[in-house]
Scaffold this active site. Structure first.
Site, PDB file in Angstrom:
ATOM      1  CG  ASP A 117      31.193  16.442   4.538  1.00 26.69           C
ATOM      2  OD1 ASP A 117      31.939  16.184   3.581  1.00 26.69           O
ATOM      3  OD2 ASP A 117      31.072  17.594   5.009  1.00 26.69           O
ATOM      4  CD  GLU A 168      28.153  17.312   2.699  1.00 26.47           C
ATOM      5  OE1 GLU A 168      27.973  18.361   3.334  1.00 26.47           O
ATOM      6  OE2 GLU A 168      28.255  16.191   3.244  1.00 26.47           O
ATOM      7  CE1 TYR A 218      33.621  15.471   8.194  1.00 28.33           C
ATOM      8  CE2 TYR A 218      33.041  14.707  10.393  1.00 28.33           C
ATOM      9  CZ  TYR A 218      32.669  15.210   9.162  1.00 28.33           C
ATOM     10  OH  TYR A 218      31.351  15.463   8.898  1.00 28.33           O
TER      11      TYR A 218
END
Length: 940
Positions: A105, A8, A327
């Site tokens: 992501d 990303e 995350y």
């Protein structure tokens, strides 16, 4: 043959190259015999806008062209991403690239970024999905061992497209329709609406209406002090007839009739003996659960005042750059059931103050199966936010604070419950019961991780009572009885913390953890987008930040009142938007069809446009007021947007200069042709508040007649601000004359002014000060003191730009005024001793190099060291503005700083670099308080 990996952002591409065996860099990408690794820079591709579809038809906003519903949504590269898109297109077209891995992501937006690139490049090569929850080398390699198939990701891709297309349909059509109906062709006014932002705004506005319409009620509480052999304690009176009801303000200790309260106090007078009974019981408090993003944002806002977007930025940096947390964009508060070994390793790797607590958890064997912590059913695509095994290094202050929150919560979660002894004591005097509760922490459990000891009288978790001994014989002496007169308070305004909670619960503030878990999937937006939603409402001037409170602006009020009148309820309904979010989540798991969802959105879009286009306000049912119009001598009517004369010649809008006009103020304005000075007007440019006198004037307007081409003069009523700067000083009436100088003190518009007659007989203004200063009305007698003696008395109740109350003297320095502050009261510690203040480092701007004059804020623009400043030469070179010379890796030219402090906005500056390594262009604009610069982004 090679595999192309698309991340990303560039920083993630670099991490992948390192984890896959230090893949060498080749130009703008990484490449070896097996992999080609490149990246997007966030969103590179977007949906075509209406003007891109048909410029002639949709280039101008017209009601007759609505609704705009494309048969197929076409894509286009975004202007800022064209170059990077071209690079990826070439890589995807390479003959030696036979397969692709989507490494964007792991979430809905990451899926959309890749899906749009793949579609617009017309790529047909097979692809797989890399799903990462940790950016450590081990975490990346583990994810490559479990690549997901394209088919398994179809539901997420569909949900991502639906989110994008539904936001387009409702946002574009709703915004165009409402803007044309509310503002017509007036330039610069946009009534922006959105699928998530508008119901979020409605939550805040509805709370503001509750506060505005709240009617306080008086009530009385009684407390009594009781004495025992071992000491004294306080008890609160308990109503014997109390029953829980729908009245949210009713409590067992509140009395609603003063005479009843006074009778109870009288019965307890004279120090009668009280009969004392008490009950002891043990109580426990479990450790809080691990963080998801929304909970982390809420607590960081409550503890440190971080806006939700700032918390997300810091968490993203801890995840990507420092590799220290998992995350962050997650809505789960649980861990996978097979994570017990990994948790033990992570605890064993913690350093610093937490090391001793982590070792204690491991030695005691507290990491074991527990459905509250390890629960596959509560783990979606991501699990709770926890530390990784990377050691904390090179963190700035904000990053260190957030990491400590996450790591401390991680350790505390595995600790046993905190144990308390709770004593409930009832002291009965003349048949009147008084209740006292004592709470003593007997075993800290998880609270030890937060520094709580077993016995800490200063802790809010502990409140020991003097012991009831055999010597007391179950009796206490009534030492004193006090009657407290109080009033009910309105509900508090939302902060970002409480608004995030309300968004998560689709408008319901939820404290119960289990219920909150069930409601999560019907919330407004997602954990990853809620911060941007709030920030967007602030940037669009729908919300203002008053310290930590979020306050809806008059622009928000206008929009929501119009939506209510038009009956576009679904657009403001948190529950409806929550249902749509639930359907998107079902779609991610293949349980809801894309077609069914989009059909519902199209139907809703058409309904919004039809209701807005067909709305006509019915003046015949408008409320008749007591305001007599000067145009026809008849009572004016209250309409949706203002107060209107029955002949239609006069309209006074409810919102003037960003301020809501109250009906008595409108009455004064119409009858006396002026009202004020009034405070609370808001500058549309700077968002600063100001005070002014408001006048109603009959002005002449000359326009050309379209048919005859002749000039036609008409007379029209208009409201206008009067700052007293366009008046003949000789026409003013003084209310005081200085006996020493003969100077006159007059009221002029929103100011007090001093006029003096020059030898040639012309009046000259020699001094001016506002009649309202920092939201405080300056009494005429204080203005006289200021002019005659050079200084006012201490005036209490000023409100600073940050919303804080303060007291000050006003001083006259020649033709200007200045502030003088009384000595600050020292802060006291828990023992009542003064706390030494840290000296504040202030730049010595007397040695700075002058670059020019600054208009906003007023002063001199100077440079010193690595920053630009605006100083006030007449106030000991006080600093009122600061801007670093280097921002996001770009040296800011002096010309742009001069433009910023002159016009409030710089030109578009390119090549800023974000914390994620992405390049972006932005304007620099003055903040609301004009003490710093902020970014303003060009439209996509």
């Amino acid at each position: 043959m090679k595999c192309l990996i698309i991340a990303e952002k560039p920083s993630v591409a670099a991490d992948l190259a390192r984890a896959l065996g230090k893949v060498p860099k080749k130009g703008d990408h990484y490449e070896n015999d097996e992999y080609v690794i490149s990246s997007a820079v966030g969103h590179l591709v977007g949906l075509q806008m209406p003007e891109d579809i048909d410029k002639k038809k949709y280039g101008y906003w017209r009601l007759e062209t609505l609704p705009i519903i494309p048969k197929e949504f076409e894509l286009q590269p975004l202007p800022e991403g064209k170059e990077r898109f071209g690079q990826l297109k070439k890589l995807l077209a390479r003959k030696d690239v036979t397969s692709v891995i989507n490494a964007c992501d792991a979430g809905r937006e990451g899926e959309l970024i890749f899906t749009y690139i793949y579609q617009l490049t017309k790529c047909k090569k097979p692809f797989q999905r890399l799903w990462m929850s940790s950016m450590t080398n081990e975490g990346i390699r583990e994810a490559f061992q479990h690549l997901r198939t394209a088919e398994s990701m179809q539901g997420l891709a569909d949900a991502a497209r639906c989110r994008s297309e539904s936001d387009w349909l409702i946002g574009i059509n709703g915004t165009r329709a409402l803007t044309k109906r509310m503002f017509g062709s007036r330039a610069g006014n946009v009534a922006s609406v959105g699928r998530v932002q508008t119901p979020t705004l409605a939550i805040v506005y509805n709370r503001e209406l509750e506060i505005r319409n709240f009617k306080p009620r008086d009530y009385w509480r009684i407390t009594a002090d009781f004495g025992l052999a071992s000491g004294s304690y306080e008890g609160a009176y308990q109503r014997p007839d109390y029953k829980k009801s729908d009245d949210e303000h009713d409590r067992i200790d509140r009395l609603w009739v003063k005479k009843t309260a006074e009778a109870i106090v009288a019965a307890c007078a004279g120090q009668p003996v009280a009969t004392v009974t008490e009950e002891k019981k043990a109580s426990t408090q479990g450790a809080p659960r691990l963080y998801d993003l929304t909970t982390l944002q809420r607590e960081a806002n409550s503890r440190f005042g971080f806006p939700a977007k700032r918390t997300l930025q810091i968490a993203q940096a801890l995840y990507e750059r420092h590799k220290m947390i998992t995350y962050p964009r997650t809505d789960s508060r649980a861990l996978p059931e097979d994570y017990i070994p990994l948790v033990r390793q992570t605890l064993g790797n913690l350093h610093g103050e937490l090391k001793q607590h982590a070792e204690r958890v491991l030695e005691a064997g507290w990491v074991r199966p527990n459905r509250r912590i390890f629960n596959n059913a509560q783990v979606s695509d991501h699990f709770a936010i926890i530390p990784t095994q990377h050691e904390a290094k090179h963190l700035d202050e904000a990053e260190a604070k957030l990491f400590d929150m996450i790591a401390r919560r991680f350790v505390a979660t595995f600790c046993p419950v905190a144990e308390f002894d709770i004593t409930t004591r009832i002291s009965t005097v003349a048949d009147h019961a008084f209740k006292t509760e004592g709470k003593v922490l007997t075993a800290p459990g998880w609270l030890a991780v937060y520094g709580k000891s077993t016995v800490d009288d200063d802790s809010p978790d502990s409140k020991a009572l003097p012991a009831l001994t055999p010597a007391d014989r179950g009796k206490a002496k009534t030492l004193d009885t006090t009657l407290h007169e109080e009033t009910t308070k309105p509900p508090p305004r939302y902060t970002e913390s409480t608004l995030l909670s309300a968004m998560e619960g689709a408008g319901k503030l939820i404290d119960d953890e289990e219920y909150a878990e069930a409601m999560k999937e019907r919330g407004l937006g997602t954990p990853a987008t809620r911060a941007d939603t709030i920030e967007g409402l602030v940037n669009q001037k729908y919300l203002d930040r008053h310290q930590r409170e979020l306050v809806p602006s008059t622009k928000a009020e206008q929009l929501l009142q119009f939506l209510t009148a038009v009956k576009v309820d679904d657009l403001t309904s948190p529950s409806m938007t929550g249902e749509w979010e639930w359907h998107l989540r079902e779609m991610e798991h293949g349980k809801y069809s894309r077609k069914k969802f989009m059909d519902e959105i199209v139907r809703e879009t058409k309904g919004i446009v039809e209701r807005v286009k067909g709305f006509e306000e019915d003046d015949s049912v408008a409320r008749v007021t007591a305001i007599i119009s000067p145009t026809d001598g008849k009572p004016m009517k209250e309409t949706l947007r203002g107060y209107k004369s029955q002949d239609g010649e006069l309209m006074v809008y409810k919102i003037v200069g960003g301020r809501r006009m109250e009906e008595p103020e409108v009455k004064d304005l119409v009858e006396k042709r002026a009202v004020g000075p009034l405070d609370g007007f808001i500058s549309n440019k700077t968002r600063n508040r100001f005070s002014a006198v408001l006048k109603l004037e009959l002005v002449e307007e000359t326009k050309k007649d379209k048919e005859t081409k002749q000039d036609v003069t008409t007379r029209k009523w208009k409201t206008a601000f009067d700052f007293g700067d366009k008046v003949d000083l000789g026409t003013l009436t003084p209310f005081w004359t200085d006996p020493k100088t003969g100077a006159d003190l007059c009221e002029n518009g929103s100011s007090f002014i001093v006029r003096e007659k020059k030898p040639d007989g012309i009046w000259e203004q020699t001094f001016r000060v506002g009649r309202i200063m920092c939201q405080k009305q300056i009494p005429p007698e204080q203005a006289i003191k200021l002019v005659g003696e050079g200084r006012t008395d201490l005036i209490q109740g000023f409100i600073s730009k940050k919303g804080r109350p303060f007291d000050a003297f006003l001083k006259r320095d020649g033709g200007k005024f200045s502030w003088e502050f009384p000595p600050r009261k020292p802060k006291l510690d828990k023992d009542g001793k003064p706390v030494a203040r840290k000296p504040r480092v202030v730049a010595d701007l007397s040695k700075a190099t002058v670059l020019g004059e600054s208009k906003n804020p007023a002063g001199q623009l100077v440079e010193l060291g690595d920053a630009y400043y605006v100083r006030k030469p007449d106030q000991d070179n006080r600093q009122v503005f600061k801007l670093s010379k280097k921002l996001c890796e770009v040296e800011i030219p002096v010309a742009q700083v001069l433009k910023l402090v002159g016009e409030g906005r710089s030109d578009l500056i390119e090549n800023f670099v974000s914390k994620r390594g992405n390049k972006f262009g932005a304007y620099l604009v003055l903040s609301q308080k004009q003490d710093k610069a902020e970014f303003e982004f060009p439209p996509r």
